[in-house]
Motif scaffolding. Sequence first.
Motif, PDB file in Angstrom:
ATOM      1  N   VAL A 149       0.889  -1.174   0.000  1.00 27.07           N
ATOM      2  CA  VAL A 149       0.000   0.000   0.000  1.00 27.07           C
ATOM      3  C   VAL A 149       0.922   1.217   0.000  1.00 27.07           C
ATOM      4  CG1 VAL A 149      -1.880   1.246   1.103  1.00 27.07           C
ATOM      5  CG2 VAL A 149      -1.751  -1.257   1.314  1.00 27.07           C
ATOM      6  N   ALA A 150       0.893   1.975  -1.093  1.00 27.08           N
ATOM      7  CA  ALA A 150       1.849   3.067  -1.257  1.00 27.08           C
ATOM      8  C   ALA A 150       1.184   4.249  -1.958  1.00 27.08           C
ATOM      9  CB  ALA A 150       3.050   2.580  -2.058  1.00 27.08           C
ATOM     10  N   PRO A 151       1.769   5.431  -1.850  1.00 30.14           N
ATOM     11  CA  PRO A 151       1.184   6.616  -2.485  1.00 30.14           C
ATOM     12  C   PRO A 151       1.141   6.495  -4.005  1.00 30.14           C
ATOM     13  CG  PRO A 151       2.830   7.247  -0.838  1.00 30.14           C
ATOM     14  CD  PRO A 151       2.971   5.777  -1.052  1.00 30.14           C
ATOM     15  N   ARG A 162      -8.456   8.228  -1.701  1.00 33.57           N
ATOM     16  CA  ARG A 162      -8.781   7.196  -2.670  1.00 33.57           C
ATOM     17  C   ARG A 162      -7.817   6.030  -2.487  1.00 33.57           C
ATOM     18  NH1 ARG A 162     -13.773   8.940  -4.342  1.00 33.57           N
ATOM     19  NH2 ARG A 162     -13.659  11.158  -4.892  1.00 33.57           N
ATOM     20  N   LEU A 163      -8.329   4.821  -2.625  1.00 34.29           N
ATOM     21  CA  LEU A 163      -7.522   3.615  -2.501  1.00 34.29           C
ATOM     22  C   LEU A 163      -7.915   2.679  -3.630  1.00 34.29           C
ATOM     23  CD1 LEU A 163      -5.417   2.173  -0.624  1.00 34.29           C
ATOM     24  CD2 LEU A 163      -7.369   1.054   0.463  1.00 34.29           C
ATOM     25  N   ASP A 164      -6.993   2.434  -4.557  1.00 24.80           N
ATOM     26  CA  ASP A 164      -7.296   1.641  -5.746  1.00 24.80           C
ATOM     27  C   ASP A 164      -6.341   0.460  -5.850  1.00 24.80           C
ATOM     28  OD1 ASP A 164      -9.332   3.441  -6.829  1.00 24.80           O
ATOM     29  OD2 ASP A 164      -7.669   4.822  -7.172  1.00 24.80           O
ATOM     30  N   LYS A 165      -6.902  -0.709  -6.153  1.00 22.96           N
ATOM     31  CA  LYS A 165      -6.082  -1.896  -6.361  1.00 22.96           C
ATOM     32  C   LYS A 165      -5.366  -1.785  -7.701  1.00 22.96           C
ATOM     33  CE  LYS A 165      -6.224  -6.840  -5.470  1.00 22.96           C
ATOM     34  NZ  LYS A 165      -7.077  -7.996  -5.085  1.00 22.96           N
ATOM     35  N   ILE A 207       1.549 -10.148  -6.422  1.00 25.35           N
ATOM     36  CA  ILE A 207       1.550  -9.440  -5.142  1.00 25.35           C
ATOM     37  C   ILE A 207       0.333  -8.528  -5.069  1.00 25.35           C
ATOM     38  CG2 ILE A 207       2.788  -7.821  -3.645  1.00 25.35           C
ATOM     39  CD1 ILE A 207       4.238 -10.475  -3.962  1.00 25.35           C
ATOM     40  N   GLU A 208      -0.420  -8.620  -3.983  1.00 20.66           N
ATOM     41  CA  GLU A 208      -1.566  -7.734  -3.769  1.00 20.66           C
ATOM     42  C   GLU A 208      -1.062  -6.318  -3.501  1.00 20.66           C
ATOM     43  OE1 GLU A 208      -5.550  -7.465  -0.882  1.00 20.66           O
ATOM     44  OE2 GLU A 208      -4.101  -9.104  -0.663  1.00 20.66           O
ATOM     45  N   ALA A 209      -1.566  -5.348  -4.271  1.00 22.51           N
ATOM     46  CA  ALA A 209      -1.027  -3.992  -4.162  1.00 22.51           C
ATOM     47  C   ALA A 209      -2.129  -2.958  -4.363  1.00 22.51           C
ATOM     48  CB  ALA A 209       0.081  -3.778  -5.187  1.00 22.51           C
ATOM     49  N   TYR A 210      -1.978  -1.832  -3.651  1.00 22.24           N
ATOM     50  CA  TYR A 210      -2.931  -0.730  -3.710  1.00 22.24           C
ATOM     51  C   TYR A 210      -2.173   0.584  -3.778  1.00 22.24           C
ATOM     52  CZ  TYR A 210      -6.099  -4.307  -1.900  1.00 22.24           C
ATOM     53  OH  TYR A 210      -6.826  -5.466  -1.719  1.00 22.24           O
ATOM     54  N   GLN A 211      -2.730   1.538  -4.526  1.00 21.49           N
ATOM     55  CA  GLN A 211      -2.203   2.892  -4.524  1.00 21.49           C
ATOM     56  C   GLN A 211      -3.189   3.803  -3.809  1.00 21.49           C
ATOM     57  OE1 GLN A 211      -1.614   3.974  -8.636  1.00 21.49           O
ATOM     58  NE2 GLN A 211      -3.765   4.461  -8.972  1.00 21.49           N
ATOM     59  N   CYS A 212      -2.628   4.733  -3.036  1.00 21.27           N
ATOM     60  CA  CYS A 212      -3.427   5.624  -2.203  1.00 21.27           C
ATOM     61  C   CYS A 212      -3.150   7.064  -2.599  1.00 21.27           C
ATOM     62  CB  CYS A 212      -3.081   5.385  -0.728  1.00 21.27           C
ATOM     63  SG  CYS A 212      -3.790   6.571   0.431  1.00 21.27           S
ATOM     64  N   SER A 213      -4.190   7.890  -2.577  1.00 21.17           N
ATOM     65  CA  SER A 213      -4.039   9.293  -2.953  1.00 21.17           C
ATOM     66  C   SER A 213      -3.418  10.143  -1.854  1.00 21.17           C
ATOM     67  CB  SER A 213      -5.408   9.878  -3.332  1.00 21.17           C
ATOM     68  OG  SER A 213      -6.285   9.846  -2.215  1.00 21.17           O
ATOM     69  N   VAL A 222      -7.402  -2.765   4.396  1.00 20.79           N
ATOM     70  CA  VAL A 222      -6.852  -3.793   3.519  1.00 20.79           C
ATOM     71  C   VAL A 222      -6.543  -5.068   4.290  1.00 20.79           C
ATOM     72  CG1 VAL A 222      -4.961  -4.392   1.949  1.00 20.79           C
ATOM     73  CG2 VAL A 222      -5.896  -2.074   1.942  1.00 20.79           C
ATOM     74  N   LEU A 223      -5.757  -4.949   5.349  1.00 20.37           N
ATOM     75  CA  LEU A 223      -5.327  -6.119   6.109  1.00 20.37           C
ATOM     76  C   LEU A 223      -6.351  -6.539   7.160  1.00 20.37           C
ATOM     77  CD1 LEU A 223      -1.596  -5.133   6.718  1.00 20.37           C
ATOM     78  CD2 LEU A 223      -2.524  -6.523   4.867  1.00 20.37           C
ATOM     79  N   HIS A 224      -7.042  -5.539   7.732  1.00 22.12           N
ATOM     80  CA  HIS A 224      -7.992  -5.783   8.838  1.00 22.12           C
ATOM     81  C   HIS A 224      -7.305  -6.454  10.030  1.00 22.12           C
ATOM     82  CE1 HIS A 224     -11.148  -4.661   6.042  1.00 22.12           C
ATOM     83  NE2 HIS A 224     -10.725  -5.591   5.203  1.00 22.12           N
ATOM     84  N   ARG A 225      -6.014  -6.215  10.159  1.00 15.43           N
ATOM     85  CA  ARG A 225      -5.225  -6.755  11.265  1.00 15.43           C
ATOM     86  C   ARG A 225      -3.863  -6.086  11.229  1.00 15.43           C
ATOM     87  NH1 ARG A 225      -1.866 -12.133  10.023  1.00 15.43           N
ATOM     88  NH2 ARG A 225      -0.415 -10.829  11.180  1.00 15.43           N
ATOM     89  N   LYS A 226      -3.087  -6.294  12.291  1.00 18.04           N
ATOM     90  CA  LYS A 226      -1.713  -5.826  12.270  1.00 18.04           C
ATOM     91  C   LYS A 226      -0.874  -6.734  11.376  1.00 18.04           C
ATOM     92  CE  LYS A 226      -1.480  -4.047  17.032  1.00 18.04           C
ATOM     93  NZ  LYS A 226      -0.763  -4.206  18.319  1.00 18.04           N
ATOM     94  N   PRO A 227      -0.045  -6.176  10.504  1.00 18.10           N
ATOM     95  CA  PRO A 227       0.932  -7.027   9.823  1.00 18.10           C
ATOM     96  C   PRO A 227       1.981  -7.491  10.813  1.00 18.10           C
ATOM     97  CG  PRO A 227       1.345  -4.728   9.340  1.00 18.10           C
ATOM     98  CD  PRO A 227       0.068  -4.758  10.131  1.00 18.10           C
TER      99      PRO A 227
END
Length: 258
Positions: free
Chosen positions: A38-40, A58-61, A68-74, A88-93
């Motif tokens: 999950v990165a900008p 905004r958070l887009d896959k 690799i599961e990945a998302y970009q964030c505004s 995304v994780l719904h938990r602590k990594p």
Amino acid sequence: MQNDNRPVILVTNDDGITAPGIRALVEAVKDLGQVVVVAPDSPQSGMGHAITIGHPLRLDKVDLFDGIEAYQCSGTPVDCVKLARDKVLHRKPDICVSGINHGSNASINIIYSGTMSAAMEAAIEGVPSVGFSLLDYRFEADFSVAKTVANTIAKKMLAGKMPEHLLLNVNIPNVDAASFKGLKLCRQAYAKWAENFDQRVDPRGKDYFWMTGQFVNMDEGNDTDIHALEAGFASVVPVKFDLTDMQTKNWLAGEWGM
């Protein structure tokens, strides 16, 4: 996020999700656990610990890293970690790795660094975290040594129980494998930026300012991150987010009778 028994590794950065450094970091840790990125969506260097409060996020896959599961964030790097944890994780990594930053985050640079602020946000949430930076600002930088360092550190963090607020600032010198000396545990050097502001005039006749500056190291100690990097070592500096100055607190208690 798919459920399996592997440790979950959150990968983030501040140079943006398309930066070569984050791809190098994914490659360095992808075989150590279940990696989620999950990165900008754009560069966020120098954002420090900023968060977005004035407009929606905004958070887009995205499909940028093979398998690799990945998302970009505004938002900012810290926004990325907050959204990753909650949406995304719904938990602590199990660990958070941030970077690999293009350019140094040694010494006082940690104060301004979005790379380290993302790692710090995860550490605040009780996730052992580390920020990686390579002393090469070029887009075409060679990350081969940095990838080895990132893999080694991540393995060590996953091998045993870490303090839940562990936060490491790791900087890697711009050297080839033959010249690399290894890892060195250090303290943060006392240094600062001596800024200058170049004053210019825009086409409408209004003044504007362009910040320039020079990094000044005022610390001659041989146990600092700057000294280690100059000698060809990767510096490893443990960092904490509790900013209380206990020495001054104790001094004030005596001086002011508080």
